[in-house]
Design a protein around this motif. Structure first.
Motif, PDB file in Angstrom:
ATOM      1  N   HIS A 695       0.864  -1.178   0.000  1.00  0.00           N
ATOM      2  CA  HIS A 695       0.000   0.000   0.000  1.00  0.00           C
ATOM      3  C   HIS A 695       0.898   1.223   0.000  1.00  0.00           C
ATOM      4  N   LEU A 696       0.384   2.305  -0.529  1.00  0.00           N
ATOM      5  CA  LEU A 696       1.101   3.571  -0.587  1.00  0.00           C
ATOM      6  C   LEU A 696       0.316   4.603   0.206  1.00  0.00           C
ATOM      7  N   ASN A 697       1.008   5.394   1.011  1.00  0.00           N
ATOM      8  CA  ASN A 697       0.335   6.493   1.703  1.00  0.00           C
ATOM      9  C   ASN A 697       0.474   7.745   0.839  1.00  0.00           C
ATOM     10  N   LEU A 698      -0.582   8.065   0.090  1.00  0.00           N
ATOM     11  CA  LEU A 698      -0.499   9.276  -0.728  1.00  0.00           C
ATOM     12  C   LEU A 698      -0.414  10.522   0.151  1.00  0.00           C
ATOM     13  N   HIS A 699      -0.854  10.403   1.419  1.00  0.00           N
ATOM     14  CA  HIS A 699      -0.760  11.528   2.350  1.00  0.00           C
ATOM     15  C   HIS A 699       0.618  11.597   2.994  1.00  0.00           C
ATOM     16  N   LYS A 700       1.530  10.752   2.584  1.00  0.00           N
ATOM     17  CA  LYS A 700       2.903  10.849   3.065  1.00  0.00           C
ATOM     18  C   LYS A 700       3.812  11.153   1.872  1.00  0.00           C
ATOM     19  N   THR A 701       4.224  10.111   1.173  1.00  0.00           N
ATOM     20  CA  THR A 701       5.175  10.266   0.073  1.00  0.00           C
ATOM     21  C   THR A 701       4.643  11.155  -1.041  1.00  0.00           C
ATOM     22  N   PHE A 702       3.347  11.114  -1.293  1.00  0.00           N
ATOM     23  CA  PHE A 702       2.828  11.737  -2.509  1.00  0.00           C
ATOM     24  C   PHE A 702       1.977  12.972  -2.238  1.00  0.00           C
ATOM     25  N   CYS A 703       2.238  13.631  -1.104  1.00  0.00           N
ATOM     26  CA  CYS A 703       1.915  15.043  -0.869  1.00  0.00           C
ATOM     27  C   CYS A 703       0.470  15.403  -0.551  1.00  0.00           C
ATOM     28  N   ILE A 704      -0.443  14.429  -0.448  1.00  0.00           N
ATOM     29  CA  ILE A 704      -1.772  14.799   0.046  1.00  0.00           C
ATOM     30  C   ILE A 704      -1.624  15.225   1.503  1.00  0.00           C
ATOM     31  N   PRO A 705      -2.170  16.377   1.899  1.00  0.00           N
ATOM     32  CA  PRO A 705      -1.963  16.861   3.273  1.00  0.00           C
ATOM     33  C   PRO A 705      -2.601  15.958   4.320  1.00  0.00           C
ATOM     34  N   HIS A 706      -2.040  16.011   5.514  1.00  0.00           N
ATOM     35  CA  HIS A 706      -2.573  15.197   6.612  1.00  0.00           C
ATOM     36  C   HIS A 706      -3.844  15.785   7.209  1.00  0.00           C
ATOM     37  N   GLY A 707      -4.042  17.081   7.089  1.00  0.00           N
ATOM     38  CA  GLY A 707      -5.309  17.689   7.473  1.00  0.00           C
ATOM     39  C   GLY A 707      -5.664  17.537   8.934  1.00  0.00           C
TER      40      GLY A 707
END
Length: 946
Positions: A695-707
């Motif tokens: 799985h990929l965390n788009l909110h980590k490596t790929f810049c979606i904010p953590h909010g």
């Protein structure tokens, strides 16, 4: 003079913090002359050359925005009446500008450090109060991922708590939203739960069930009185969960008042755009007696060290990293940003405003129904809130065609019925346009603004809602703007400071990446709109799947999972289904290293697997011989290995290929947790060195904010043999296996990652990974003489994060890792990750976005703190009354009577740079134990703050 007329791509340099001279200085401090030389030393020989990142050169910001605008324009925005749990709504402009588009809110991290999170914690407490008030149940959590997954959590919640212990059957009403039923089936199957779908009005035997799910109002529009039914389920020792429309609950008797044990649902229509399905905040509320079994996060009221009220996450012992496979859920994030939008929507409108919106929607629906009946259309409901089902017989297909010709979407119910859901954006003209579709040449009814209510009189709400002052003050834009600013000023987010959290990758969320999120072409599309209307999303998701395949070396990607936890779950389900397809359903053992993140064992348990823990060696690596022995011991039942790479200890383990080979040789599959992909993109690819799924965390490596703790996106990449087992959805070619409500999960934030990858290009992504590694090693090298670095590779280097060991300092000085974390607040920093994966340590991940100046500012703070610890060790500072034990220091303490043996200046200005720019924590150190012993999880009375 010759001028280069090619559009310059400055984005890579804008995203990456260190300048060229800084980069050379940092490299020299490590003994390298180039990034390539550093990378060659960090990446193990066995996996070098596995990157397949063949992406084109990056686009400039203007070029990328123009290209994604062209993609967005392919989406067709029809007037939509599909409903089914998703509604058009208005996002109030001050909330859009001051919250959703404000980096002070969207770049904040999960509020694990409560002293620097009081603003977002207050907004979440408002959300919990909103939910508790509207559902009539005393305890609500700080949100879940979507309504369907909340229903699945409610099912397993009922299973744990029901007195009907011998039952494995769960009743789900046929009147539930179809996507909810699909996710229930997915979640139930590995756990051996039998989901029985039926019409609750025809149910006579309640004894087989441990629990039930009812929809209120029903998906087709009916409003049923569930009081007697709830009593009958309770008499059979079954618990009752009710999926309820929050807006309808301003007018209808709440579930808690007719005996429901759980209420779940979506807060989407409280100001959050449709977004092709997400992200949206789900809610979960329950009885006080069940609070310790509730999934997700819970914000509670406590006190700080001065006895003043302070907020924090309550009962954190429920978190997965502590309870592991015994966790109640693998959910480790909430939809915080979306929950905060919903809470502020309620704050802005107040109880009167919300009730008026609901009344207007219901009145328009009643007018619509009255007019349709006058036109001879059979309306199936007599009691409803906002949704109608129409029996249209043989004319059904033609009506859909006629509506689409008018750019209108009706709900597809079946071949002889259509559905209509009215919402906040519906107008008189819309009602008349709908009549025209069904008129079949007849004269349209006159629009009579007075129609009788079609809500059942016996179910009209009698109890008040939202009486707390917070919902009754901020109704002007000026007041709301100032309230949002006041809350944001209490917090530390990425717009103020580096957030050096290991394993969490708090990197730049660039403004150009964020801009498309609020475009109507992405935000106003219903997830179940006809396929031909979503051509833009189809191109966006196809592009993104190809980009992520290139970054990971996998053959296929599913973008459906709407959190990292859901990605883990979908990955293990794919492995499970693969084994079953080969006649090897017996394979149910999941090997997990002792260092793994706690969601891993929780997820394995949810996927019906048995967890066997493998050891780590003294350097933090997987103990390969212990792994080999356990793989051989369980080879007949071995399903999978879950491993994080680079390791949770921040090291590229040199034996990763051998580890993968051991699992494959014994019939298992390798799940590589992608939490640390920020060290690998462009340098090595898990799909090429042994992974079967990640799985990929788009909110980590790929810049979606953590909010503030969500949204997240956790897509999975798989090798080709697992592709047939990716998550399906009723709206996709593969119909089964949905893990969340919408086919593409949190689709409306996927443009952020598309923009990031498009602007960075292949070379930029590789450079980002290299700088992440450089920054981490620079911090490690600067701090190693002050704090031991716990784990390194054989070359003395770390990956993209490093772990500082503070345990010896606790022994020598009495100063704990908590004391250091709180003291960092006085320096204006968010603390690194505390006590994970090793108790008594700090895990630091600087990311590539931080400049050398910011890295040095952090290192200077850590070195200054070490000097204070040394002063405690040698007796210069008192062992109990010192700046670390008392941190953080508030402004109120500073101007009050000062009784400490150290100076005010040392307390709040420990380094000179703080004089110019000082963050003042709003509260002192929070007492977690007091809060758990005196649990308050809704807005307390105003007198408490007096």
């Amino acid at each position: 003079m010759t001028v280069n007329l090619t559009t310059a791509n400055e984005f890579i340099a804008r995203h990456i913090g260190p300048r060229q001279a800084d980069e050379q200085h940092m490299l020299a401090s490590l003994g390298f002359d180039s990034l390539e030389a550093l990378s060659a030393s960090v990446i193990p020989e066995s996996i070098k050359g596995t990157s397949v990142l063949g992406l084109e050169d990056g686009l400039s910001e203007a070029e990328a925005l123009a290209r994604i605008k062209a993609i967005a324009s392919q989406n067709q925005l029809f007037k939509t009446y599909i409903g089914q749990g998703y509604y058009n709504c208005h996002t109030p402009a001050p909330i859009l500008r001051n919250l959703l588009e404000n980096p002070a809110w969207y770049t904040a991290y999960t509020p694990y450090q409560p002293e620097i999170s009081q603003g977002r914690l207050e907004a979440l407490l408002n959300f919990q109060t909103l939910i508790s008030d509207l559902t009539g149940l005393p305890i609500a959590n700080a949100s879940l991922l979507d309504e369907a997954t909340a229903a699945a959590e409610a099912m397993t919640f009922c299973k744990r708590l029901s007195k009907n212990k011998g039952s494995n059957a769960f009743f789900a009403s046929i009147h539930s939203h179809p996507q909810t039923l699909d996710v229930l089936r997915t979640r139930a199957e590995p756990l051996g739960i039998n989901v029985v779908v039926g019409d609750e009005r025809e149910l006579s035997d309640f004894s087989p069930f441990f629990g039930a799910l009812l929809q209120y109002p029903a998906s087709n529009g009916d409003v049923f009185d569930y009081r007697e039914l709830t009593e009958r389920f309770h008499a059979a020792n079954a618990l009752v969960a009710v999926a309820a429309d929050l807006l309808a609950l301003t007018l209808l008797t709440p579930p808690g008042e007719f005996g429901a044990d759980v209420a779940i649902g979506s807060a989407q229509r409280f100001g959050v755009p449709l977004g092709f399905g997400g992200p949206h905040a789900a809610y979960f509320s329950t009885k006080d007696a069940f609070k310790r079994d509730m999934p997700g996060r819970l914000v509670g009221v406590s006190v700080d060290r001065f006895g003043k009220p302070a907020l924090r996450l309550a009962m954190q012992t429920r978190e997965q990293h502590i309870r592991r496979e015994k966790a109640t859920s693998n959910i480790c994030t909430a939809q915080v940003l979306l929950a905060n939008i919903a809470s502020m929507y309620a704050v802005y409108h107040g109880p009167k405003g919300l009730t008026q919106i609901a009344q207007r929607i219901h009145q328009l629906t009643a007018i619509l129904a009255k007019g349709l009946s006058a036109l001879g259309v059979k309306v199936e409901q007599t009691q409803f809130f906002d949704t109608l089902t129409l029996n249209t017989g043989a004319a059904t297909a033609a009506l859909h065609d006629k509506a689409r010709a008018q750019r209108i979407n009706l709900r597809v119910v079946d071949a002889e019925r259509v559905g209509l859901s009215v919402d906040e954006t519906t107008t008189q003209a819309d009602i008349q346009a709908l009549w025209a579709i069904f008129a079949d040449g007849k004269a349209l009814p006159a629009f009579d603004a007075q129609a009788d209510s079609c809500l059942p009189a016996t179910l009209l709400r009698q109890s008040p809602i939202l009486s707390h002052p917070v919902f009754n003050r901020y109704h002007s834009e000026t007041e709301l703007m100032r309230y949002l600013r006041k809350l944001a000023d209490k917090d530390l987010a990425l717009d103020r400071t580096m957030i050096p959290l290991g394993s969490c990758t708090m990197k730049l969320n660039a403004a150009s990446e964020m801009i498309p999120v609020t475009w109507a072409e992405f935000g106003a599309l219903h997830p179940f709109a006809p396929t031909e209307q979503s051509a833009g999303y189809q191109q966006l998701t196809a592009d993104l799947e190809a980009m992520l395949c290139a970054a990971t070396g996998y053959d296929a990607i599913s973008l459906q999972p709407n959190a990292g936890s859901q990605g883990e779950y979908a990955g293990l389900l794919a492995i499970r289904a693969y084994h079953q397809s080969r006649g090897e359903a017996r394979r149910d053992i999941c090997l997990i290293p002792s260092s793994a993140h706690g969601t891993n064992p929780a997820t394995a348990n949810m996927a019906g697997m048995r967890v066997v823990v493998t050891a780590c060696d003294a350097r933090g690596n997987v103990d390969i011989e212990d792994l080999r022995a356990k793989a051989i011991e369980h080879r007949e039942h071995l399903a999978a290995l879950m491993i994080t790479y680079p390791s949770t200890h921040g090291v590229f383990e040199e034996g990763i290929r051998e580890i993968c080979g051991i699992i494959h040789d014994n019939g298992g599959q390798v799940y590589i947790d992608g939490a640390n992909m920020n060290a690998m993109v462009g340098l090595c690819a898990p799909g090429k060195f042994g992974g079967d799924v990640s799985h990929l965390n788009l909110h980590k490596t790929f810049c979606i904010p953590h909010g503030g703790g969500g949204p997240g996106v956790g897509p999975i990449g798989v090798k080709s043999h697992l592709t047939p087992f990716l998550p399906g959805h009723a709206a996709m070619e593969r119909k089964h296996g949905a893990v969340c409500a919408a086919p593409f999960g949190s689709a409306s934030i996927l443009p952020i990652t598309w923009m990031y990858i498009s602007m960075m290009g292949g070379a930029g992504l590789k450079r980002a990974s290299q700088l992440a590694i450089l920054n981490a090693n620079y911090i490690s090298r600067r701090l190693e003489e002050h704090y031991p670095v716990l784990y390194t590779g054989s070359n003395g280097l770390v990956a993209h994060e490093c772990i500082l060991d503070l345990r010896p300092l606790k022994d020598s000085s009495g100063i704990s890792v908590d004391d250091v974390a709180k003291r960092l607040i006085d320096f204006g920093f968010h603390a690194p990750t505390m006590s994970f994966p090793v108790a008594g340590t700090l895990m630091i991940e600087p990311t590539e976005s931080e400049s050398k100046e910011e890295l040095d500012r952090f290192c200077d703070a850590m070195i200054a703190i070490r000097e204070e610890i040394r002063a405690v060790e040698n007796g210069t500072l008192d062992k109990d009354d010192n700046p670390l034990k008392n941190a953080p220091h508030t402004a109120a303490e500073l101007v009050g009577e000062w009784s400490h043996p150290y100076s005010r200046e040392q307390a709040v200005y420990p380094v000179a740079s703080l004089i110019e720019s000082k963050y003042w924590p709003p509260v002192g150190r929070v007492d977690n134990v007091f809060g758990d012993r005196n649990l308050v999880c809704a807005c307390p009375s105003i007198e408490l703050y007096a």
